[in-house]
Structures are given as C-alpha cells and as structure tokens.
Design a protein around this motif. Structure first.
Motif, mmCIF file in Angstrom:
data_model
loop_
_atom_site.group_PDB
_atom_site.id
_atom_site.type_symbol
_atom_site.label_atom_id
_atom_site.label_comp_id
_atom_site.label_asym_id
_atom_site.label_seq_id
_atom_site.Cartn_x
_atom_site.Cartn_y
_atom_site.Cartn_z
ATOM 1 N N PRO A 58 0.781 -1.232 0.000
ATOM 2 C CA PRO A 58 0.000 0.000 0.000
ATOM 3 C C PRO A 58 0.817 1.289 0.000
ATOM 4 C CG PRO A 58 -0.128 -1.061 2.144
ATOM 5 C CD PRO A 58 0.635 -1.981 1.239
ATOM 6 N N TYR A 59 2.120 1.200 0.251
ATOM 7 C CA TYR A 59 2.950 2.402 0.300
ATOM 8 C C TYR A 59 4.103 2.401 -0.683
ATOM 9 C CZ TYR A 59 0.530 3.378 4.666
ATOM 10 O OH TYR A 59 -0.437 3.618 5.602
ATOM 11 N N SER A 60 4.388 1.251 -1.295
ATOM 12 C CA SER A 60 5.614 1.119 -2.088
ATOM 13 C C SER A 60 5.359 0.653 -3.511
ATOM 14 C CB SER A 60 6.545 0.080 -1.433
ATOM 15 O OG SER A 60 6.783 0.364 -0.091
ATOM 16 N N GLU A 61 6.198 1.154 -4.411
ATOM 17 C CA GLU A 61 6.293 0.583 -5.745
ATOM 18 C C GLU A 61 7.275 -0.579 -5.640
ATOM 19 O OE1 GLU A 61 5.951 4.290 -8.787
ATOM 20 O OE2 GLU A 61 7.841 4.125 -7.686
ATOM 21 N N GLU A 62 7.065 -1.615 -6.470
ATOM 22 C CA GLU A 62 8.010 -2.726 -6.495
ATOM 23 C C GLU A 62 8.624 -2.814 -7.887
ATOM 24 O OE1 GLU A 62 8.531 -7.381 -5.182
ATOM 25 O OE2 GLU A 62 6.538 -6.491 -5.126
ATOM 26 N N PHE A 63 9.935 -2.895 -7.919
ATOM 27 C CA PHE A 63 10.686 -2.998 -9.156
ATOM 28 C C PHE A 63 11.221 -4.422 -9.256
ATOM 29 C CE2 PHE A 63 10.913 1.195 -7.350
ATOM 30 C CZ PHE A 63 10.635 2.042 -8.412
ATOM 31 N N LEU A 64 10.857 -5.134 -10.318
ATOM 32 C CA LEU A 64 11.298 -6.517 -10.526
ATOM 33 C C LEU A 64 12.209 -6.579 -11.743
ATOM 34 C CD1 LEU A 64 7.827 -8.293 -10.170
ATOM 35 C CD2 LEU A 64 9.613 -8.136 -8.434
ATOM 36 N N HIS A 65 13.320 -7.301 -11.613
ATOM 37 C CA HIS A 65 14.258 -7.490 -12.716
ATOM 38 C C HIS A 65 14.533 -8.985 -12.825
ATOM 39 C CE1 HIS A 65 14.885 -3.164 -12.458
ATOM 40 N NE2 HIS A 65 15.050 -3.338 -11.168
ATOM 41 N N VAL A 66 14.101 -9.594 -13.932
ATOM 42 C CA VAL A 66 14.266 -11.036 -14.114
ATOM 43 C C VAL A 66 15.677 -11.314 -14.627
ATOM 44 C CG1 VAL A 66 13.390 -13.119 -15.231
ATOM 45 C CG2 VAL A 66 11.808 -11.265 -14.631
ATOM 46 N N VAL A 67 16.413 -12.114 -13.859
ATOM 47 C CA VAL A 67 17.774 -12.486 -14.217
ATOM 48 C C VAL A 67 17.762 -13.794 -15.001
ATOM 49 C CG1 VAL A 67 20.044 -13.093 -13.286
ATOM 50 C CG2 VAL A 67 18.681 -11.297 -12.188
ATOM 51 N N ALA A 68 16.920 -14.747 -14.576
ATOM 52 C CA ALA A 68 16.849 -16.049 -15.246
ATOM 53 C C ALA A 68 15.459 -16.627 -15.051
ATOM 54 C CB ALA A 68 17.889 -16.997 -14.657
ATOM 55 N N LEU A 88 10.039 -4.943 -14.605
ATOM 56 C CA LEU A 88 8.620 -4.636 -14.475
ATOM 57 C C LEU A 88 8.397 -3.787 -13.235
ATOM 58 C CD1 LEU A 88 5.710 -5.591 -15.621
ATOM 59 C CD2 LEU A 88 5.701 -6.986 -13.559
ATOM 60 N N LEU A 89 7.583 -2.773 -13.371
ATOM 61 C CA LEU A 89 7.174 -1.944 -12.246
ATOM 62 C C LEU A 89 5.795 -2.387 -11.783
ATOM 63 C CD1 LEU A 89 7.271 0.553 -10.355
ATOM 64 C CD2 LEU A 89 6.233 1.831 -12.231
ATOM 65 N N VAL A 90 5.673 -2.713 -10.489
ATOM 66 C CA VAL A 90 4.375 -3.002 -9.881
ATOM 67 C C VAL A 90 3.986 -1.741 -9.105
ATOM 68 C CG1 VAL A 90 3.072 -4.480 -8.313
ATOM 69 C CG2 VAL A 90 4.932 -5.457 -9.691
ATOM 70 N N PRO A 91 2.971 -1.005 -9.574
ATOM 71 C CA PRO A 91 2.594 0.241 -8.897
ATOM 72 C C PRO A 91 2.052 0.014 -7.484
ATOM 73 C CG PRO A 91 1.720 0.174 -11.138
ATOM 74 C CD PRO A 91 2.227 -1.213 -10.813
ATOM 75 N N ILE A 92 2.071 1.050 -6.702
ATOM 76 C CA ILE A 92 1.524 1.030 -5.348
ATOM 77 C C ILE A 92 0.086 0.523 -5.384
ATOM 78 C CG2 ILE A 92 0.791 2.502 -3.409
ATOM 79 C CD1 ILE A 92 3.203 4.308 -4.057
ATOM 80 N N GLY A 93 -0.229 -0.410 -4.479
ATOM 81 C CA GLY A 93 -1.599 -0.893 -4.327
ATOM 82 C C GLY A 93 -2.056 -1.934 -5.317
ATOM 83 N N VAL A 94 -1.219 -2.354 -6.258
ATOM 84 C CA VAL A 94 -1.610 -3.346 -7.259
ATOM 85 C C VAL A 94 -1.359 -4.752 -6.700
ATOM 86 C CG1 VAL A 94 -1.079 -4.311 -9.538
ATOM 87 C CG2 VAL A 94 -1.270 -1.834 -9.230
ATOM 88 N N ARG A 95 -2.404 -5.583 -6.702
ATOM 89 C CA ARG A 95 -2.263 -6.976 -6.280
ATOM 90 C C ARG A 95 -1.390 -7.698 -7.299
ATOM 91 N NH1 ARG A 95 -6.782 -9.441 -7.411
ATOM 92 N NH2 ARG A 95 -7.597 -7.690 -8.470
ATOM 93 N N HIS A 96 -0.454 -8.516 -6.808
ATOM 94 C CA HIS A 96 0.407 -9.255 -7.727
ATOM 95 C C HIS A 96 0.787 -10.614 -7.157
ATOM 96 C CE1 HIS A 96 2.906 -6.579 -5.272
ATOM 97 N NE2 HIS A 96 3.924 -7.409 -5.433
#
Length: 143
Positions: A58-68, A88-96
């Motif tokens: 609810p407060y943070s963006e999540e940044f994902l970087h796939v290595v393998a 990939l950017l997961v915006p604040i509040g997005v279910r994933h």
C-alpha cells in the motif's frame, strides 16, 4: 552539511531465506541489514511450478528485474509473461502474484520504495501465506 553513509555489503549466502509466501526470498538491503531509509531489496528464487502468493504494497512501488527463468505475473488479475532481461514496475496498491511457468529455476532481483511508515504496514496478503508467521522480520528496524 550532508554526511555520506558508510557502504554496507551484504552477501546473499548470509541471509536466511523467507519462505512464508513461497519461493526463496532473501532481503539483502533493508533498514535492518544496512540502516537504509528509502526502501529495501533482495532476491527471489522460484523453482519450476513454485509461486509467491498474491499480495500488495500500500505504500511502495516494487521494481522486478528477471535475471533467469520464465515467469507469469498476475497484476490485479491480468496475466503477463516476463523473462530474462525484463524489468517490471508493480505500482503502489496493485495486487500481484508470481509463478515460475518455466522448466528452470527463476531468479529475480527486486526493490521496493518508499518504505511504509512501519514494517507491518508494508505488505498486505490477499491470498493465504504458505507458511504461518507474523510480520516480515527482514525489513523492520529503526528508521
């Protein structure tokens, strides 16, 4: 006057895996491990067929970087495929929810920012965790 922080190195092998929500999650850089104040990050390893349960921040963006590996991510119910070299950017509040949809182990590097006001407010489970446990002890600490 600004003072520079002392660089702090954390080796992945020194971090105890968190398996509460699936896979092998290791938070390497956090307020607890380094005293950082703007976010936290680490790695995720998923074996074929393994997944991380659905949740949101609810407060943070999540940044994902796939290595393998090959992954399927569900973002508010919409599925997408991501693989090596994808970020990939997961915006604040997005279910994933992440699933290793491939035949090989998947490795992801992640970072979340900004920090929630308190560690227990930073993560909301929308699917039951795989292992019972309290708040995420890896992130907490004084700020």
């Amino acid at each position: 006057m600004t003072t520079a922080a002392t660089p702090t190195k954390v080796n992945l092998e020194e971090v105890v895996p968190n398996r509460k929500r699936g896979g092998d999650i290791r938070i390497t850089l956090s307020p607890r491990t380094t005293g950082c104040t703007s976010g936290f990050g680490g790695t995720l390893t998923l074996e074929p067929g393994e997944y991380v349960t659905e949740h949101l921040h609810p407060y943070s963006e999540e940044f994902l970087h796939v290595v393998a590996g090959d992954l399927e991510i569900s973002l508010d119910g919409e599925k997408a495929r991501i693989g090596p070299g994808d970020s990939l950017l997961v915006p604040i509040g997005v279910r994933h929810r992440l699933v290793n949809s491939g035949q090989e182990p998947a490795r992801v590097v992640f970072h979340l920012s900004p920090l929630a006001p308190r560690p227990e407010l930073g993560h909301v489970d929308t699917e039951a965790p795989l292992v019972d446990g309290g708040a995420n002890p890896d992130v907490g600490g004084t700020r």
